[in-house]
Design an enzyme around this catalytic site. Sequence first.
Site, PDB file in Angstrom:
ATOM      1  N   CYS A 141      44.764  34.670  41.837  1.00  0.00           N
ATOM      2  CA  CYS A 141      43.124  34.366  41.410  1.00  0.00           C
ATOM      3  C   CYS A 141      43.338  34.095  40.001  1.00  0.00           C
ATOM      4  O   CYS A 141      43.304  34.803  38.963  1.00  0.00           O
ATOM      5  CB  CYS A 141      42.691  35.887  41.445  1.00  0.00           C
ATOM      6  SG  CYS A 141      40.829  35.995  41.316  1.00  0.00           S
ATOM      7  N   CYS A 164      40.868  36.017  37.802  1.00  0.00           N
ATOM      8  CA  CYS A 164      41.197  37.457  37.587  1.00  0.00           C
ATOM      9  C   CYS A 164      42.109  37.400  36.469  1.00  0.00           C
ATOM     10  O   CYS A 164      42.074  37.953  35.668  1.00  0.00           O
ATOM     11  CB  CYS A 164      41.762  38.018  38.677  1.00  0.00           C
ATOM     12  SG  CYS A 164      40.810  37.978  40.223  1.00  0.00           S
ATOM     13  N   ASP A 165      43.081  36.240  36.775  1.00  0.00           N
ATOM     14  CA  ASP A 165      44.388  36.537  35.564  1.00  0.00           C
ATOM     15  C   ASP A 165      44.558  35.173  34.795  1.00  0.00           C
ATOM     16  O   ASP A 165      45.424  35.370  34.008  1.00  0.00           O
ATOM     17  CB  ASP A 165      45.610  36.534  36.684  1.00  0.00           C
ATOM     18  CG  ASP A 165      45.536  37.797  37.311  1.00  0.00           C
ATOM     19  OD1 ASP A 165      44.962  38.668  37.114  1.00  0.00           O
ATOM     20  OD2 ASP A 165      46.200  37.628  38.534  1.00  0.00           O
TER      21      ASP A 165
END
Length: 310
Positions: free
Chosen positions: A136, A139-140
Amino acid sequence: MSAYDYDVIIIGGGPAGLTAGLYAGRGRFKTLLVEKLITGGQVMTTDFVENYPGFPNGVAGYELSQQMREQAERFGAEIRNGEVTGLKPGNPHHTVMLENGEEVVGRAIIIASGAQPRRLGAPGEAEYMGKGVGYCATCDGALYRDETIAVIGGGDTALQDAVFLTRFAAKVHLFHRRDQFRGAKLYQEKVFANDKIEVHWNTVVQEIFGDKNVTGIKVQDVKTGTVSTLPVTGVFVFVGIQPFTGWLGRGLLDMDAFGFIRTDEDMATSIPGIFAAGDVRVKLLRQISTAVGDGAVAAFAAEKYLEEHP
């Protein structure tokens, strides 16, 4: 004797399911949530969550999951471990079949069984999941500011997220096993126009290696057979997403070609009284925040359905 066991049965214990359990329980409905593994879903595989509102300094995935579970239970949701093997729609009640042969009947069903990124299958992928291997970019991505990272895939998601990751990374190596991308031409053009992205055609990742975290990958040119290594601190795998809907079987609910459940804006499926929330449904963005929103809407819609079908 009642013709049903629960007002609401929720299948899946990720953020969508737990939020649905919280709302249904708080609405004073007799609620059962069934999760085959541990509550939290994919959040449990995330060491640190930085983009969920309310936690300006981030929160550990395990801690967030536990707090969601405790909150749902505090409002009366019953959480049970078990694998759901089938769903039998009825009129007006629906039957959920469990792996132990047990059947539970609910007035409304919320499917929140989730989805997971397809795995690459390379050695080291599982070992370094959450320690440099991710699925993701949203997300990261911010964790790799000014670093060199690898992106694997050739579809729309891989192309879009490779471009997105250049906001943070100093260099993005994009690996594709074929000699042309499957993604839309628009996304291809953005990739080719970005100086931070280097495309590696006809190349597969053989191994992901490191120490405590990822330090590099071993790759092979599928045409020449040449094997080489490349130092990277992050590896993002975008080779597809697989919904957990195999237990439903094809034809029961309206789904897309990939098995994701189609819903309306109220999370209602093609069968009255059955709702779907979170990553398991057709949607644009799959994040903790969107799963939580889906779960809240699904529970509220289920409440309205139950009021109309006493």
